[in-house]
Write an enzyme that holds these catalytic residues in place. Structure first.
Site, PDB file in Angstrom:
ATOM      1  N   TYR A 131       0.814  -1.217   0.000  1.00  0.00           N
ATOM      2  CA  TYR A 131       0.000   0.000   0.000  1.00  0.00           C
ATOM      3  C   TYR A 131       0.851   1.272   0.000  1.00  0.00           C
ATOM      4  O   TYR A 131       0.453   2.294  -0.538  1.00  0.00           O
ATOM      5  CB  TYR A 131      -0.882   0.039   1.255  1.00  0.00           C
ATOM      6  CG  TYR A 131      -2.052  -0.905   1.242  1.00  0.00           C
ATOM      7  CD1 TYR A 131      -3.110  -0.731   0.357  1.00  0.00           C
ATOM      8  CD2 TYR A 131      -2.130  -1.953   2.146  1.00  0.00           C
ATOM      9  CE1 TYR A 131      -4.202  -1.575   0.355  1.00  0.00           C
ATOM     10  CE2 TYR A 131      -3.224  -2.810   2.158  1.00  0.00           C
ATOM     11  CZ  TYR A 131      -4.261  -2.615   1.259  1.00  0.00           C
ATOM     12  OH  TYR A 131      -5.339  -3.450   1.275  1.00  0.00           O
ATOM     13  N   SER A 163      -2.006  -5.598  -7.352  1.00  0.00           N
ATOM     14  CA  SER A 163      -2.062  -4.616  -6.269  1.00  0.00           C
ATOM     15  C   SER A 163      -2.607  -5.278  -5.017  1.00  0.00           C
ATOM     16  O   SER A 163      -3.304  -6.302  -5.080  1.00  0.00           O
ATOM     17  CB  SER A 163      -2.981  -3.452  -6.659  1.00  0.00           C
ATOM     18  OG  SER A 163      -4.341  -3.871  -6.673  1.00  0.00           O
ATOM     19  N   ASP A 164      -2.283  -4.700  -3.867  1.00  0.00           N
ATOM     20  CA  ASP A 164      -3.030  -5.063  -2.674  1.00  0.00           C
ATOM     21  C   ASP A 164      -4.450  -4.518  -2.850  1.00  0.00           C
ATOM     22  O   ASP A 164      -4.703  -3.670  -3.719  1.00  0.00           O
ATOM     23  CB  ASP A 164      -2.361  -4.488  -1.423  1.00  0.00           C
ATOM     24  CG  ASP A 164      -2.699  -5.287  -0.174  1.00  0.00           C
ATOM     25  OD1 ASP A 164      -3.728  -6.005  -0.174  1.00  0.00           O
ATOM     26  OD2 ASP A 164      -1.943  -5.212   0.806  1.00  0.00           O
ATOM     27  N   TRP A 165      -5.367  -4.973  -2.030  1.00  0.00           N
ATOM     28  CA  TRP A 165      -6.784  -4.650  -2.235  1.00  0.00           C
ATOM     29  C   TRP A 165      -7.032  -3.157  -2.035  1.00  0.00           C
ATOM     30  O   TRP A 165      -6.771  -2.614  -0.966  1.00  0.00           O
ATOM     31  CB  TRP A 165      -7.633  -5.503  -1.306  1.00  0.00           C
ATOM     32  CG  TRP A 165      -8.084  -6.797  -1.936  1.00  0.00           C
ATOM     33  CD1 TRP A 165      -9.348  -7.311  -1.901  1.00  0.00           C
ATOM     34  CD2 TRP A 165      -7.324  -7.738  -2.714  1.00  0.00           C
ATOM     35  NE1 TRP A 165      -9.408  -8.502  -2.611  1.00  0.00           N
ATOM     36  CE2 TRP A 165      -8.180  -8.789  -3.115  1.00  0.00           C
ATOM     37  CE3 TRP A 165      -5.995  -7.785  -3.120  1.00  0.00           C
ATOM     38  CZ2 TRP A 165      -7.758  -9.864  -3.889  1.00  0.00           C
ATOM     39  CZ3 TRP A 165      -5.570  -8.860  -3.892  1.00  0.00           C
ATOM     40  CH2 TRP A 165      -6.435  -9.873  -4.269  1.00  0.00           C
ATOM     41  N   GLY A 212      -5.256  -0.987  -3.372  1.00  0.00           N
ATOM     42  CA  GLY A 212      -3.935  -0.380  -3.248  1.00  0.00           C
ATOM     43  C   GLY A 212      -3.375   0.086  -4.579  1.00  0.00           C
ATOM     44  O   GLY A 212      -2.152   0.061  -4.762  1.00  0.00           O
TER      45      GLY A 212
END
Length: 845
Positions: free
Chosen positions: A199, A230-232, A234
């Site tokens: 993030y 990506s992170d969620w 992010g």
């Protein structure tokens, strides 16, 4: 046109030529929380991803299919057993297949800069080499089952405070030697199919936008060709992230990669079609790999892997993770005939996992009390002694339904309880979890009603004692708690923002009521979904979905009176076990710990009990270090982490000697929080966090300034005694090989396992370097009285190099080096030196 049915007829290059621009855009973002897009016209299937680091949840935060829970990351690393971690990865792969999951979102190999990091428990170690080897072993095991592993979170995702905006300011040397190195080792040794970006920003740039980190280092320098995601939520840009090499935006529907936006950027030549095609290519390669798993996109989620074999393996892993910190006068192991009392907040509570993405609904859980009780000849006496909770203990399992089963009913409607007409019944669920995060609760009726719904939660509560009871509820939405139709808690007409439900929910509102022993009361909770609350205005409904509710209750008690009660019980028993620690409320994603102390009155309990009974044993369950101000008075201490499904049984196995303890600390335990190297800079200063300790993370710092610690990195005792002898080194610069050979002997009448740790130290470096650094390790099984010849191999260049910021590459410097073989950073057994004749610079893997 060829329809895709398996990996053999999946030609990525041909498919890219056939895809329309709209189809390409669909492929570079998720369609929902857990799936990639399906291109039906070409037979390209959707694939499923799932958390996570210590178990495969499946597709549901709410009312999910139960899963196997492994020890937390620090516990897994504490096994120091690469072969066992490979087997753990294989079991994760089998668990993924049961959940019809193609891609596991793990392992996590970030660095614990500070004991306060909220997700510290989820990562393996502050040591990059241990973290890298642990990650590689688990990835190799997962991918041995043809399930894709996702190495995360790339990189410097080491603080939860303001995690989507925090700027990690770190030197290139520390970035390379500490924070990137575990990723580098894992990619070198296991080639993960996927990688998740973090993030945060690194040196002013979000990682998901960073061409330097993703393209220049990850792909060009390390030659890694997997898929990045990506992170969620992010992802923070359109063009920049695509140009930087971020392949897949998750979750869907996308915030950034919407078709109209991408089409406009491609048509205006802001995004080059060649670059877009590369993003599509990497996603297609991930899908192609996933077809090897044999999982069909329509396969159901099951608990089919809940077998005796799974339980045995989880028990073995948990047992090897447990670290015997102290055992004065051989107080342990226990004997079945010992008369034992058990206290502590985690004695009858299964603290089996941390919070956030790592949490899941386990097949079952075992408590330390039940594990110990199963081995003791005399049923142990018990009282709580001291509580440890931020929010009230979960109410769900304290309730019963009409049929006497444990839990409650949740009846869902489209209209509120006071509606005069038909409430439009949706469905009834039988639940027992006190934490209901309904972010992924979907029903066609409520989707048509814009995610607005109402639930009546009902169950029966029978107090075990007379007295005043406190009830509490936190929500994303609104909630009222009634006890026999008396309103006790109002979290509807008055609401205050809190940090529950990933910082989307309210604080826990509480209320008290006097109840009578053995009388049964009806508990009714009126819950309304997320959109009904004034607190959700301005929040993204994609983040909170249907909302969430967390319910709790406890008998109000005087903490000092409860300690006094425990003291009287302790005086009547031969030995006392206190199961102390934290839980998923204190160690969780999205929230850093406030301090390093045991919550509540636990320290006071321990001090009082050992004063009453000198044969006191502390079993601590936490994912990261806690302070132990009573340590000199307590003769025996175990560190048992969050140990998964089988944690309670594993603790008992070690306490009674059915398993000889062999875990080693994967992280240093400092004496006080103030002693740790990040004490002044583990915080956000207007959105920035300075990595001021540079390369001196964990033991590197404590050794450099000669600061004493509670327990050093790598420490762990055994019921056996091991001796080391006859170290001989073999150095081959042309084949990049350092070999340490020595003898290891078990000088006891009990079989056991020992972890031999290999550290390297440069005698006169040209720059300031740590005193020594871990470079490899081996875990060895030895029968009673047995001697084995041991060989530890490691890369010579990795063992000797530092990152040279002037040359911007790695430097293996000529000079004299010590190879140090030890039981921990402080317990050194053997030392031998060698010479490097020539300085060499290198890059890549």
């Amino acid at each position: 046109m060829t329809l895709i049915t398996n990996s053999k007829n999946f030609d990525v290059e041909s498919l890219i030529k056939e895809l329309t621009l709209e189809e390409k855009v669909k492929l570079i973002s998720g369609v929902d929380f857990w799936h990639t897009a399906k291109i039906e016209r070409l037979g390209i299937p959707k694939i499923r991803v799932s958390d996570g680091p210590n178990g495969i949840r499946g597709t549901k935060f709410f009312n999910g299919v139960p899963a196997g829970c492994f020890p937390c990351g620090t516990g897994l690393a504490a096994t120091f057993n690469k072969d066992l971690l490979f087997e753990a990865g294989q079991l994760m792969g089998e668990e993924a297949k049961a959940k019809a999951v193609h891609v596991i979102l793990g392992p996590t190999c970030n660095i614990q800069r500070s004991p306060l990091g909220g997700r510290g428990f989820e990562s393996y170690s502050p040591d990059p080499v241990l973290s890298g080897f642990a990650s590689a072993a688990i990835i190799s095991g997962i991918q041995d089952k043809k399930i894709a592993a996702t190495l995360k979170h790339f990189v410097c995702n080491d603080i939860e405070t303001e995690r989507s905006s925090i700027n990690s300011i770190v030197t290139q040397r520390a970035l390379r030697e500490v924070y990137l190195l575990p990723f580098q080792i894992a990619i070198r040794d296991s080639n993960p199919i996927s990688l998740m970006t973090s993030y945060n920003k690194v040196n002013g740039e979000h990682v998901s936008n960073s061409k330097y980190l993703i393209e220049e280092i990850l792909r060009d320098e390390w030659k890694w060709q997997g898929a990045t995601m990506s992170d969620w939520y992010g992802l923070y840009s359109l063009k920049e992230s695509i140009d930087a090499g971020l392949d897949l935006e998750m979750p869907g529907p996308p915030k950034m990669r919407k078709y109209d936006s991408v089409q406009h950027a491609v048509n205006s030549k802001e995004i080059h079609l060649k670059i877009l095609n590369k993003r599509v290519e990497n996603v297609l390669k991930l899908i192609k790999y996933s077809l090897n798993s044999g999982i069909n996109e329509n396969d159901p989620e099951t608990s089919s892997n809940n077998t005796p074999i799974t339980s045995l393996k989880l028990r073995e892993i948990a047992s090897e993770s447990i670290v015997l910190l102290k055992n004065d006068n051989n107080l342990l192991p226990l004997k079945p005939a010992d008369k034992i009392a058990i206290f502590g907040p985690n004695a009858k509570f299964a603290s089996y996992c941390g919070g956030g993405s790592a949490s899941l609904l386990s097949y079952y859980s075992t408590t330390p009390y039940d594990g110990i009780k199963s081995k003791a000849d005399i049923i142990p006496e018990y009282t709580l002694g001291a509580a440890a909770h931020k929010m009230l203990p979960g109410l769900g399992t304290q309730l019963k339904r009409d049929d006497g089963s444990v839990g409650f009913t949740m009846k869902i409607y489209l209209k509120p309880r006071d509606y005069q007409g038909d409430r439009n019944f949706v469905e009834q669920l039988n639940l027992n979890s006190s934490y209901m995060h309904m972010v992924d609760y979907y029903n066609s009726k409520i989707l048509e009603n814009d995610l607005i719904f109402y639930a009546d939660i009902e169950g029966y509560f029978t107090p075990e004692e007379d007295g005043e009871y406190e009830f509490g509820v936190a929500v994303v939405g609104t909630a009222l708690i009634f006890v026999d139709e008396t309103l006790v808690v109002d979290n509807k007409t008055k609401q205050i923002f809190g940090n529950t439900f990933f910082n989307q929910g309210s604080i826990e509102e509480k209320g008290r009521i006097v109840l009578s022993k053995d009388k049964t009361y009806k508990i009714r909770i009126e819950f309304s979904s997320g959109k009904t609350s004034i607190l959700t205005k301005g929040l993204d409904p994609g983040n909170y979905g249907g909302g969430g509710i967390r319910i709790g209750a406890i008998k109000v008690f005087d903490p000092l009176a409860e300690i006094a009660k425990a003291v009287e019980i302790a005086k009547k028993n031969d030995k006392v076990i206190i199961v102390s620690g934290t839980n998923l409320e204190f160690e969780t994603e999205s929230l850093d710990r406030e301090d390093m102390k045991l919550p509540g009155y636990q320290d006071q309990l321990i001090e009082a009990i050992v004063a009453a009974n000198k044969n006191t044993i502390v079993v601590n369950q936490s994912g990261t270090p806690v302070e132990m101000p009573w340590i000199e008075k307590i003769p025996a201490v175990l560190q048992a982490w969050f140990a998964g499904n089988e944690g309670g049984n594993a603790i008992a196995d070690v306490l009674y000697g059915d398993v000889n303890p062999s875990g080693k600390l994967s992280i240093t335990f400092p004496i006080r929080l103030q002693d740790n190297p990040t004490y002044f800079n583990f915080n956000s200063n207007n959105g920035q966090v300075l990595y001021g300790e540079d390369v001196y993370v964990d033991y590197r710092f404590y050794e450099k300034i000669d600061r004493p610690v509670l327990f050093p990195f790598g420490h762990g005792l055994s019921y056996s005694n091991f001796t080391y002898d006859n170290l001989v080194l073999s150095i081959n610069e042309s084949s990049d090989l350092l070999i340490a050979k020595f003898e290891l002997k078990n000088n006891s009448d009990r079989s056991g396992k020992e972890v031999a740790q290999l550290y390297v130290s440069q005698q006169k470096p040209s720059i300031t370097r740590p005193i020594k650094e871990l470079k490899n390790f081996i875990k060895v099984s030895l029968k009673a009285g047995e001697t084995k010849k041991i060989e530890i191999k490691t890369s010579l260049k990795y063992a000797t190099s530092f990152f040279d910021e002037y040359y911007n590459d790695w430097c293996s410097e000529s000079g004299t080096y010590n190879v140090i073989i030890g039981k921990s950073t402080e317990n050194i057994q053997l030392v031998e030196s060698f010479q490097l004749k020539e300085t060499k610079h290198w890059s890549g893997l």
